[in-house]
Design an enzyme around this catalytic site. Structure first.
Site, PDB file in Angstrom:
ATOM      1  N   ASP A  53       0.841  -1.206   0.000  1.00  0.00           N
ATOM      2  CA  ASP A  53       0.000   0.000   0.000  1.00  0.00           C
ATOM      3  C   ASP A  53       0.872   1.250   0.000  1.00  0.00           C
ATOM      4  OD1 ASP A  53       0.862  -0.209   2.609  1.00  0.00           O
ATOM      5  OD2 ASP A  53      -1.123   0.060   3.512  1.00  0.00           O
ATOM      6  N   SER A  54       2.214   1.061  -0.007  1.00  0.00           N
ATOM      7  CA  SER A  54       3.129   2.173  -0.274  1.00  0.00           C
ATOM      8  C   SER A  54       2.853   2.748  -1.665  1.00  0.00           C
ATOM      9  CB  SER A  54       4.589   1.705  -0.172  1.00  0.00           C
ATOM     10  OG  SER A  54       4.784   0.524  -0.921  1.00  0.00           O
ATOM     11  N   ASP A  92      -1.025  -6.068  -0.266  1.00  0.00           N
ATOM     12  CA  ASP A  92      -1.440  -5.483   1.019  1.00  0.00           C
ATOM     13  C   ASP A  92      -2.945  -5.291   1.075  1.00  0.00           C
ATOM     14  OD1 ASP A  92       0.658  -5.062   2.789  1.00  0.00           O
ATOM     15  OD2 ASP A  92       1.247  -3.162   1.875  1.00  0.00           O
ATOM     16  N   LYS A 122      -1.107  -9.395   2.727  1.00  0.00           N
ATOM     17  CA  LYS A 122      -0.364  -8.974   3.920  1.00  0.00           C
ATOM     18  C   LYS A 122      -1.277  -8.077   4.754  1.00  0.00           C
ATOM     19  CE  LYS A 122       3.272  -5.982   3.728  1.00  0.00           C
ATOM     20  NZ  LYS A 122       2.775  -4.850   4.551  1.00  0.00           N
ATOM     21  N   GLU A 124      -1.326  -5.617   8.427  1.00  0.00           N
ATOM     22  CA  GLU A 124      -0.520  -4.952   9.450  1.00  0.00           C
ATOM     23  C   GLU A 124      -1.141  -5.092  10.835  1.00  0.00           C
ATOM     24  OE1 GLU A 124       0.198  -0.817   8.613  1.00  0.00           O
ATOM     25  OE2 GLU A 124       1.088  -1.242   6.655  1.00  0.00           O
ATOM     26  N   GLU A 191       9.266  -4.196  10.379  1.00  0.00           N
ATOM     27  CA  GLU A 191       9.654  -2.885   9.838  1.00  0.00           C
ATOM     28  C   GLU A 191      10.182  -1.982  10.946  1.00  0.00           C
ATOM     29  OE1 GLU A 191       6.845  -1.094   7.163  1.00  0.00           O
ATOM     30  OE2 GLU A 191       7.967   0.781   7.061  1.00  0.00           O
TER      31      GLU A 191
HETATM   32  O1  KIV Z   1       3.579  -1.110   1.639  1.00  0.00           O
HETATM   33  C1  KIV Z   1       4.762  -1.502   1.611  1.00  0.00           C
HETATM   34  O2  KIV Z   1       5.516  -1.248   0.663  1.00  0.00           O
HETATM   35  C2  KIV Z   1       5.254  -2.293   2.738  1.00  0.00           C
HETATM   36  C3  KIV Z   1       6.712  -2.629   2.785  1.00  0.00           C
HETATM   37  C4  KIV Z   1       7.535  -1.445   2.995  1.00  0.00           C
HETATM   38  C5  KIV Z   1       6.998  -3.706   3.738  1.00  0.00           C
HETATM   39  O3  KIV Z   1       4.490  -2.634   3.585  1.00  0.00           O
END
Ligand code: KIV
Length: 273
Positions: A53-54, A92, A122, A124, A191
């Site tokens: 989600d970056s 994510d 993924k 969090e 992280e």
């Molecule tokens: O969203 C993302 O890119 C991440 C990584 C930095 C682990 O969660």
């Protein structure tokens, strides 16, 4: 020059990642949000592609990851999955699509799996999202955990500083990591935590740990692709290394193009029909 032998490499699975940990083979992970980038990073030998989600930051220009939607993530993931032949692609679950509601978590994860063809999701957080993770796992969807700095909680933490520096938060993180493994997560991202704590978590788990800003002790490493390629100019936290200067290379190439168009030296006499 890459030394990676493409033909010799089978598709990476959750079982393969766990075997890599058992064999002491490090896991190379990177983010990607589109077809072209996935093709490149896959061909370069990456084991695990995260459609993070970056994307909210590096693809959409937001300050945090909070605004990105499930539809946005699915659009990015569709391209990223198609570009990856060998790497396992993980997506994510974005903010607001799983916290506090196991039914919503399952619905969001099922949409990702059905509409993108990804291999896993993924999520969090630790104990506070345990039920949501369990519900997703109950549908046979592999889940990668994510502890330490969890950017979706930036407003709770008040920033992006190093997490778990104190004993109480470190102990809680160790417990959460053990819980994630116990309920069935196939890997855990760590992280921005102290290397010493990352080493303890990595030793305590049989599933792989994937670190970002957690030192060399984790079973794998992950970086945001634009950051490590030097495309995100001005962003250089302590843990990050620029493995290329692609931002400058793009500006040089586009600058040459602009110059040649203006000087009418592109296209040349041979570059037309
Ligand atoms: O969203 C993302 O890119 C991440 C990584 C930095 C682990 O969660």
């Amino acid at each position: 020059m890459s030394t990676y032998n493409e033909a010799a490499r089978p598709r990476v699975t959750t079982a393969r990642l766990q075997a890599m940990k058992a064999a002491g083979e490090k896991i190379a992970c990177i983010t990607s949000y589109d077809y072209t980038m996935s093709r490149l990073v896959d061909a370069a030998g990456v084991d695990f592609i995260l459609v993070g989600d970056s994307a909210a930051n590096v693809m959409m220009g937001y300050d945090t990851t909070l605004p990105i939607t499930l539809d946005d993530m699915i659009t990015y993931a569709k391209g990223a999955v198609r570009g990856a032949e060998h790497a396992m692609v993980v997506v994510d679950l974005p903010f607001g699509y799983y916290q506090g509601c196991p039914e919503l978590a399952l619905k969001s994860a099922v949409r990702i799996m059905k509409e993108t063809g990804a291999a896993a999701v993924k999520m969090e957080g630790g104990r506070e999202i345990r039920e949501s993770i369990e519900r997703v796992l109950s549908a046979g969807i592999p889940v990668c955990g994510h502890l330490g700095l969890t950017p979706q909680s930036v407003n709770k933490f008040g920033g992006y500083g190093v997490r778990a520096k104190g004993d109480a938060e470190a102990a809680r993180l160790l417990e959460d990591a053990a819980m994630l493994e116990e309920i069935g997560c196939y890997a855990v991202v760590l992280e921005k935590i102290p290397q010493e704590l990352a080493a303890k978590v990595t030793a305590a788990l049989t599933v792989p740990t994937i670190g970002i800003g957690a030192g060399s002790v984790t079973d794998g490493q992950i970086l945001v692709v634009q950051d490590m390629l030097g495309m995100n100019e001005g962003f250089k936290p302590k843990f990050m290394r620029h493995f290329g200067q692609i931002g400058q290379a793009i500006k040089d190439a586009i600058g040459s193009y602009v110059g040649e168009v203006k000087a009418v030296t592109f296209p040349s006499d041979t570059e037309h029909y």
